[in-house]
Design a protein around this motif. Structure first.
Motif, PDB file in Angstrom:
ATOM      1  N   ILE A  63     -63.189  55.499-124.177  1.00  0.00           N
ATOM      2  CA  ILE A  63     -62.851  54.012-124.117  1.00  0.00           C
ATOM      3  C   ILE A  63     -63.304  53.616-122.729  1.00  0.00           C
ATOM      4  O   ILE A  63     -64.247  52.694-122.223  1.00  0.00           O
ATOM      5  CB  ILE A  63     -61.604  53.782-124.677  1.00  0.00           C
ATOM      6  N   CYS A  64     -62.884  54.585-121.683  1.00  0.00           N
ATOM      7  CA  CYS A  64     -63.002  54.223-120.217  1.00  0.00           C
ATOM      8  C   CYS A  64     -64.410  54.296-119.764  1.00  0.00           C
ATOM      9  O   CYS A  64     -64.740  53.365-119.277  1.00  0.00           O
ATOM     10  CB  CYS A  64     -62.325  55.219-119.407  1.00  0.00           C
ATOM     11  N   ARG A  65     -65.260  55.247-120.520  1.00  0.00           N
ATOM     12  CA  ARG A  65     -66.643  55.327-120.028  1.00  0.00           C
ATOM     13  C   ARG A  65     -67.385  53.892-120.694  1.00  0.00           C
ATOM     14  O   ARG A  65     -68.246  53.617-119.933  1.00  0.00           O
ATOM     15  CB  ARG A  65     -67.246  56.548-120.648  1.00  0.00           C
ATOM     16  N   SER A  66     -67.084  53.417-121.995  1.00  0.00           N
ATOM     17  CA  SER A  66     -67.676  52.529-122.358  1.00  0.00           C
ATOM     18  C   SER A  66     -67.313  51.207-121.696  1.00  0.00           C
ATOM     19  O   SER A  66     -68.073  50.418-121.383  1.00  0.00           O
ATOM     20  CB  SER A  66     -67.508  52.367-124.013  1.00  0.00           C
ATOM     21  N   VAL A  67     -66.001  51.047-121.445  1.00  0.00           N
ATOM     22  CA  VAL A  67     -65.574  49.777-120.900  1.00  0.00           C
ATOM     23  C   VAL A  67     -66.245  49.609-119.462  1.00  0.00           C
ATOM     24  O   VAL A  67     -66.413  48.288-119.112  1.00  0.00           O
ATOM     25  CB  VAL A  67     -63.924  49.792-120.828  1.00  0.00           C
ATOM     26  N   ARG A  68     -66.282  50.555-118.620  1.00  0.00           N
ATOM     27  CA  ARG A  68     -66.817  50.543-117.289  1.00  0.00           C
ATOM     28  C   ARG A  68     -68.395  50.087-117.398  1.00  0.00           C
ATOM     29  O   ARG A  68     -68.733  49.548-116.224  1.00  0.00           O
ATOM     30  CB  ARG A  68     -66.779  51.701-116.490  1.00  0.00           C
ATOM     31  N   GLU A  69     -69.054  50.169-118.457  1.00  0.00           N
ATOM     32  CA  GLU A  69     -70.618  49.835-118.638  1.00  0.00           C
ATOM     33  C   GLU A  69     -70.510  48.308-118.634  1.00  0.00           C
ATOM     34  O   GLU A  69     -71.534  47.596-118.172  1.00  0.00           O
ATOM     35  CB  GLU A  69     -71.148  50.602-119.900  1.00  0.00           C
ATOM     36  N   ASP A  70     -69.461  47.680-119.065  1.00  0.00           N
ATOM     37  CA  ASP A  70     -69.656  46.172-119.347  1.00  0.00           C
ATOM     38  C   ASP A  70     -68.403  45.350-118.744  1.00  0.00           C
ATOM     39  O   ASP A  70     -68.491  44.238-118.571  1.00  0.00           O
ATOM     40  CB  ASP A  70     -69.665  45.922-120.904  1.00  0.00           C
ATOM     41  N   ILE A  71     -67.200  45.829-118.498  1.00  0.00           N
ATOM     42  CA  ILE A  71     -66.094  44.998-118.414  1.00  0.00           C
ATOM     43  C   ILE A  71     -65.362  45.504-117.059  1.00  0.00           C
ATOM     44  O   ILE A  71     -65.286  46.717-116.977  1.00  0.00           O
ATOM     45  CB  ILE A  71     -64.923  45.228-119.315  1.00  0.00           C
ATOM     46  N   ASP A  72     -65.172  44.716-116.109  1.00  0.00           N
ATOM     47  CA  ASP A  72     -64.655  45.410-114.757  1.00  0.00           C
ATOM     48  C   ASP A  72     -63.065  44.708-114.563  1.00  0.00           C
ATOM     49  O   ASP A  72     -62.910  43.548-114.192  1.00  0.00           O
ATOM     50  CB  ASP A  72     -65.462  44.812-113.692  1.00  0.00           C
ATOM     51  N   ILE A  73     -62.231  45.409-115.252  1.00  0.00           N
ATOM     52  CA  ILE A  73     -60.776  44.990-115.065  1.00  0.00           C
ATOM     53  C   ILE A  73     -59.926  46.484-114.798  1.00  0.00           C
ATOM     54  O   ILE A  73     -60.706  47.549-115.012  1.00  0.00           O
ATOM     55  CB  ILE A  73     -60.172  44.571-116.338  1.00  0.00           C
ATOM     56  N   PRO A  74     -58.995  46.151-113.847  1.00  0.00           N
ATOM     57  CA  PRO A  74     -58.179  47.648-113.731  1.00  0.00           C
ATOM     58  C   PRO A  74     -57.647  48.548-115.080  1.00  0.00           C
ATOM     59  O   PRO A  74     -57.270  47.863-116.021  1.00  0.00           O
ATOM     60  CB  PRO A  74     -56.999  47.244-113.004  1.00  0.00           C
ATOM     61  N   ILE A  75     -58.131  49.878-114.942  1.00  0.00           N
ATOM     62  CA  ILE A  75     -57.767  50.753-115.976  1.00  0.00           C
ATOM     63  C   ILE A  75     -56.589  51.563-115.640  1.00  0.00           C
ATOM     64  O   ILE A  75     -56.993  52.248-114.496  1.00  0.00           O
ATOM     65  CB  ILE A  75     -59.028  51.443-116.264  1.00  0.00           C
ATOM     66  N   LEU A  76     -55.822  51.521-116.290  1.00  0.00           N
ATOM     67  CA  LEU A  76     -54.539  52.464-115.717  1.00  0.00           C
ATOM     68  C   LEU A  76     -54.091  53.380-117.004  1.00  0.00           C
ATOM     69  O   LEU A  76     -53.676  52.933-117.889  1.00  0.00           O
ATOM     70  CB  LEU A  76     -53.142  51.599-115.467  1.00  0.00           C
ATOM     71  N   MET A  77     -54.629  54.498-116.714  1.00  0.00           N
ATOM     72  CA  MET A  77     -54.395  55.583-117.713  1.00  0.00           C
ATOM     73  C   MET A  77     -52.856  56.021-117.728  1.00  0.00           C
ATOM     74  O   MET A  77     -52.439  56.353-116.940  1.00  0.00           O
ATOM     75  CB  MET A  77     -55.593  56.719-117.664  1.00  0.00           C
ATOM     76  N   VAL A  78     -52.561  56.101-119.263  1.00  0.00           N
ATOM     77  CA  VAL A  78     -51.238  56.718-119.430  1.00  0.00           C
ATOM     78  C   VAL A  78     -51.429  58.034-120.082  1.00  0.00           C
ATOM     79  O   VAL A  78     -51.764  58.069-121.220  1.00  0.00           O
ATOM     80  CB  VAL A  78     -50.182  55.721-120.186  1.00  0.00           C
TER      81      VAL A  78
END
Length: 234
Positions: A63-78
């Motif tokens: 998900i992180c890999r895919s999101v970073r290609e199109d969406i720029d919001i903070p990602i906090l991994m839990v």
């Protein structure tokens, strides 16, 4: 205050996160299936995602890999995983930070608040000062950095960088020919309120180099000064 996606398949943990965030004024939505996360994010309106690594049907890494290609919001991994390789992998894929289970809910809320405030400053939504000054254009070889428009170009083609990578690149570009240690860069860009460490800098430098350097084996723009740190050559 902001809308937070909680990507978590453990119902009790998801509800705990939701209760604390909503009691602090945030709007939330729980998504328990990894396959649904990306589609939901692409609908828009989210300001941050709390992303569990071990999701069914699609891992947090994917998900992180895919999101970073199109969406720029903070990602906090839990995550329940604390091994360094898991942390580095998540950061290398574009996550901004991580928090391990079990966690103090109040600390989670504080971390979310910190990331949102920093994101607003970086994107011009806040009044706080950040490291990116209003310089029209910085040219380093075939790379052009435009701090005002938050854009980077290489050979005339625009390169997409997440906020943390862009801020790191801009800080170094606006302080060229100076050697910065990993510890100094971490303090300048991440600050003291992050659970990561200076190794995070190396991960982000490598990601930036993949996008702007012509030869990764012999980087010319961001040079490694062995035993000292990194230098942006201008």
């Amino acid at each position: 205050m902001g809308k937070i996606m909680i990507a978590e398949d453990d119902v009790k943990i998801a509800q705990l996160e939701q209760d604390y965030l909503e009691s602090n004024g945030y709007e939330t939505k729980i998504v328990g299936d990894g396959a649904m996360v990306i589609a939901e994010l692409k609908k828009g309106g989210y300001d941050l995602i709390l992303l569990d690594i071990m999701l069914p049907n699609c891992s947090g890494y994917d998900i992180c890999r895919s999101v970073r290609e199109d969406i720029d919001i903070p990602i906090l991994m839990v995550t329940a995983r604390t091994e360094g390789i898991d942390v580095i992998r998540g950061l290398g894929l574009g996550a901004d930070d991580y928090i391990t289970k079990p966690f103090d809910p109040s600390q989670l809320v504080a971390r979310v608040r910190s990331h949102l405030r920093r994101y607003q400053r970086l994107t011009g939504g806040g009044s706080g000062k950040n490291t990116v000054e209003h310089t029209d254009k910085i040219v380093a070889g075939n790379v052009i950095i435009e701090p005002k428009t938050w854009r980077v170009w290489k050979d005339g083609q625009e390169i997409k960088l997440p906020n943390r990578e862009f801020e790191l690149l801009c800080f170094m570009a606006q302080n060229p020919n100076i050697v910065f240690s990993k510890e100094t860069l971490f303090e300048k860009i991440w600050g003291y309120d992050y659970v990561s460490d200076a190794a995070t800098v190396s991960v982000h430098i490598n990601r930036i180099r993949e996008k702007i350097e012509n030869d990764l084996r012999n980087p010319k723009i961001i040079e490694t000064i062995w035993g000292a740190g990194y230098r942006f050559n201008l």
